[in-house]
Design a protein around this motif. Sequence first.
Motif, mmCIF file in Angstrom:
data_model
loop_
_atom_site.group_PDB
_atom_site.id
_atom_site.type_symbol
_atom_site.label_atom_id
_atom_site.label_comp_id
_atom_site.label_asym_id
_atom_site.label_seq_id
_atom_site.Cartn_x
_atom_site.Cartn_y
_atom_site.Cartn_z
ATOM 1 N N ALA A 8 1.010 -1.233 0.097
ATOM 2 C CA ALA A 8 0.027 -0.013 0.033
ATOM 3 C C ALA A 8 0.792 1.139 0.116
ATOM 4 C CB ALA A 8 -0.946 0.196 1.181
ATOM 5 N N LYS A 9 1.992 1.378 0.742
ATOM 6 C CA LYS A 9 2.850 2.410 0.576
ATOM 7 C C LYS A 9 3.441 2.609 -0.409
ATOM 8 C CE LYS A 9 4.399 2.046 5.671
ATOM 9 N NZ LYS A 9 5.346 1.614 6.511
ATOM 10 N N TRP A 10 3.965 1.649 -1.517
ATOM 11 C CA TRP A 10 4.674 1.855 -2.567
ATOM 12 C C TRP A 10 3.394 2.371 -3.700
ATOM 13 C CZ3 TRP A 10 9.322 2.595 -3.943
ATOM 14 C CH2 TRP A 10 10.607 2.255 -3.008
ATOM 15 N N GLN A 11 2.267 1.703 -3.477
ATOM 16 C CA GLN A 11 1.061 2.343 -4.500
ATOM 17 C C GLN A 11 0.886 3.681 -4.279
ATOM 18 O OE1 GLN A 11 -1.697 -0.739 -3.243
ATOM 19 N NE2 GLN A 11 -1.468 -1.826 -5.376
ATOM 20 N N ALA A 12 0.853 4.185 -2.892
ATOM 21 C CA ALA A 12 0.340 5.550 -2.494
ATOM 22 C C ALA A 12 1.328 6.560 -3.201
ATOM 23 C CB ALA A 12 0.461 5.685 -1.049
ATOM 24 N N PHE A 13 2.681 5.992 -3.517
ATOM 25 C CA PHE A 13 3.722 6.967 -3.957
ATOM 26 C C PHE A 13 3.880 6.920 -5.614
ATOM 27 C CE2 PHE A 13 5.269 7.260 0.164
ATOM 28 C CZ PHE A 13 5.933 8.196 0.398
ATOM 29 N N GLY A 14 2.608 6.070 -6.204
ATOM 30 C CA GLY A 14 2.432 6.092 -7.495
ATOM 31 C C GLY A 14 3.187 5.081 -8.336
ATOM 32 N N TRP A 15 3.407 3.808 -7.447
ATOM 33 C CA TRP A 15 4.207 2.789 -8.392
ATOM 34 C C TRP A 15 3.029 1.587 -8.405
ATOM 35 C CZ3 TRP A 15 9.930 1.723 -8.198
ATOM 36 C CH2 TRP A 15 10.659 3.019 -8.063
ATOM 37 N N HIS A 16 3.518 0.924 -9.420
ATOM 38 C CA HIS A 16 3.028 -0.604 -9.631
ATOM 39 C C HIS A 16 3.775 -1.545 -8.882
ATOM 40 C CE1 HIS A 16 0.421 -3.312 -12.004
ATOM 41 N NE2 HIS A 16 1.482 -4.270 -11.720
#
Length: 288
Positions: A201-209
């Motif tokens: 969820a953290k990486w997704q929140a930064f715009g990453w797949h």
Amino acid sequence: MGDLLSISELKHKANIIRQDVVSMLEAAGSGHTAGSLDLVDIFTALYFDILKHDAKNPEWSERDVVFLSNGHTVPAQYAAMAEAGYFEKAELMTLRKLGSRLQGHPERIKLPGMESTSGPLGSGLSQAAGYAYSLQYLDKAKHRFTYVIMGDGELDEGNIWEAAMFAGKYKLSQLIAFVDRNNIQLDGPTEDIMPLEDLKAKWQAFGWHVLEIDGNDIEEIINAVNVAKAITNRPVVILAYTIPGKGVDFMEYDYKWHGVSPNNDQAREALEQLRTQDVKINREMARG
């Protein structure tokens, strides 16, 4: 790059590389064992299947690039590079010796094919993001990819998340990051020292797949990178769940092996285990 190897052949390569890691750490008398062993499968997949590279021409302008952020695990990269033909394998035994090109943390200008210098944790993603930005927006080299390997413990560093923001903003689709999710760092389990979850969820929140894989399964690693290359509107991070000390039963899952090298007896036992595993791999290859 030569002919692609089968998965069984890649497993055999990984086993050879693990043996070299154990031997070079024993010879050095210091170093980082757990992370080096668990990253071998990723480095094997990179150097013998995924990367566009040329060991005889390390500065090839069409190459993909690899940044190692958690530089203390570089024995695995050195051993993979030697196996791939960047330098003679005998040089592995000079690890950490005075004047050696193979220091405990990599130095870019010393070793052809080494793309970055690392030591202070948390810097590799920034280096890789800058390189990926140049490929995507300045060189417009859409056929080249930038890879970066990070340890999970170094995600405690704020610089990682600044770089993650940058990569997300500029949609760096030629940037593919691995997080070595082995759940240990120097002083203990990551979730005791500074809890990281929910990482996805953290990486997704930064715009990453985000992709999640078994980081010790070479086929999964290759398949994940193929998926990552098909994502054209954002950077990709692969959360690679690995076993620290992979391949040696008395090292696996034990954070105390983070920054310790094996002594002579421990190295002998580790090599016996790895050679036994290689017999099974060779049988698998013989069956086709």
